[in-house]
Design an enzyme around this catalytic site. Structure first.
Site, PDB file in Angstrom:
ATOM      1  N   SER A 128     -17.104  13.530 -14.131  1.00 38.42           N
ATOM      2  CA  SER A 128     -18.423  12.907 -14.247  1.00 38.42           C
ATOM      3  C   SER A 128     -19.495  13.860 -13.703  1.00 38.42           C
ATOM      4  CB  SER A 128     -18.417  11.550 -13.541  1.00 38.42           C
ATOM      5  OG  SER A 128     -19.573  10.815 -13.834  1.00 38.42           O
ATOM      6  N   GLU A 160     -30.827   8.055 -28.895  1.00 38.15           N
ATOM      7  CA  GLU A 160     -32.116   8.253 -29.551  1.00 38.15           C
ATOM      8  C   GLU A 160     -32.097   9.518 -30.397  1.00 38.15           C
ATOM      9  OE1 GLU A 160     -35.497   8.071 -26.929  1.00 38.15           O
ATOM     10  OE2 GLU A 160     -34.425   6.773 -25.525  1.00 38.15           O
ATOM     11  N   HIS A 193     -19.154  11.239 -20.112  1.00 38.34           N
ATOM     12  CA  HIS A 193     -19.212   9.852 -20.621  1.00 38.34           C
ATOM     13  C   HIS A 193     -19.803   9.891 -22.040  1.00 38.34           C
ATOM     14  CE1 HIS A 193     -18.467   8.340 -16.513  1.00 38.34           C
ATOM     15  NE2 HIS A 193     -19.377   9.205 -16.115  1.00 38.34           N
TER      16      HIS A 193
END
Length: 298
Positions: free
Chosen positions: A155, A173, A197
């Site tokens: 992460s 987006e 992720h």
């Protein structure tokens, strides 16, 4: 006597597999494991077991650095239990919360002696703020380069691997400059920009935005419970349940990134995209892709 007829239909897949195995790079002793977060900590633990094995297995001396976390003792303790259950010879936490701690002779001695370093998740800006340009980081960098240390980051611990780091931003987006916040990472694999992720949080747009801003870097998007294993010979191999997305701007012909407003859509021409899953390989410098051997079937 009739001539013997050889049916090559069933032999071709085996020949292809053998040829591919001959070209397949062999694992180097140490590596850098870049994990997309949420790796399996309960069941097969394949990614964590791979790190454990590369760090020396039953002879492993593993140092956990939870500096990215707001609860370093808790998250560090969880990894201690996991690696002790696997049978590591020694596991410890370096609870480094302030840059001054990186000057400690005890901390430096631990990093000179250990065989594996694990960077936990949390906040990548916090992690960089504590470790960048310190004796701790210099020891890690030199020992990784020398093949003396296996390094893993999950992460936030994955995000810091490049020189250019994704510090935050939006998801889902159209690519644009405001979609991604960039900062300086730890530069352990300076050629790449890592996002984690990845498909789980719909981050393709922001990785493309980052690559458009830095077209001399390779974009690497890593899904949860998935790992890109960077070998010392330049090969990357995929482990885990998801995929690794590679955004390669080597042949980029045009982008409007320097000329548009922050919220305007980006134009990015001639990107090359690879989606890799378990066992697939990619060479960081040659830009060569190899499929997993087990994928070849009759």
């Amino acid at each position: 006597m009739a001539p013997k007829v050889v049916d090559r239909r069933n032999t071709m897949p085996q020949l292809q597999a053998k040829s591919l195995e001959m070209r397949t790079p062999q694992a180097t002793k140490t590596a850098v494991l870049v994990i997309g977060g949420a790796e399996d900590k309960v069941h097969g633990r394949e990614i964590l077991r791979t790190f454990f094995g590369r760090a020396g297995a039953s002879k492993a001396y593993i140092t956990i650095i939870p500096s990215a976390s707001r609860e370093p003792a808790i998250i560090g303790g969880r990894y201690i239990r996991i690696f002790e259950e696997m049978g590591a010879e020694k596991v410890e936490i370096l609870d480094i919360r302030e840059r001054e701690q990186c000057e400690s002779s005890q901390v430096r001695a631990s990093l000179e002696a250990c065989s594996g370093v694990f960077l936990t998740g949390g906040d990548q800006l916090r992690l960089c703020g504590v470790l960048s340009d310190t004796p701790v980081m210099e020891i890690i960098r030199q020992r990784v380069r020398g093949g003396q240390l296996t390094l893993a980051g999950t992460s936030a611990g994955a995000a810091v691997m490049g020189h250019h780091m994704i510090a935050g931003g939006g998801s889902g987006e159209t690519p644009n400059r405001s979609l991604v916040d960039m900062a300086t990472g730890l530069g352990l694999i300076p050629e790449v920009i890592v996002d984690q992720h990845f498909h789980n949080r719909n981050r393709m747009g922001r990785l493309i935005s980052a690559v458009a801003a830095h077209p001399d870097r390779l974009g690497i998007g890593i899904d949860e419970d998935t790992c890109a294993v960077f070998e010392r010979d330049g090969w990357l191999q995929v482990l885990g349940k998801g995929s690794v997305t590679i955004v390669d701007p080597t042949e980029l012909t045009h982008t409007n990134e320097p000329h548009v407003g922050a919220n305007e859509p980006l134009t990015v021409h001639n990107l090359r995209l690879h989606i890799l899953s378990y066992g697939d390989r990619f060479h960081l410098y040659q830009r060569t892709v190899l499929p997993a051997v087990h994928r070849i079937s009759s």
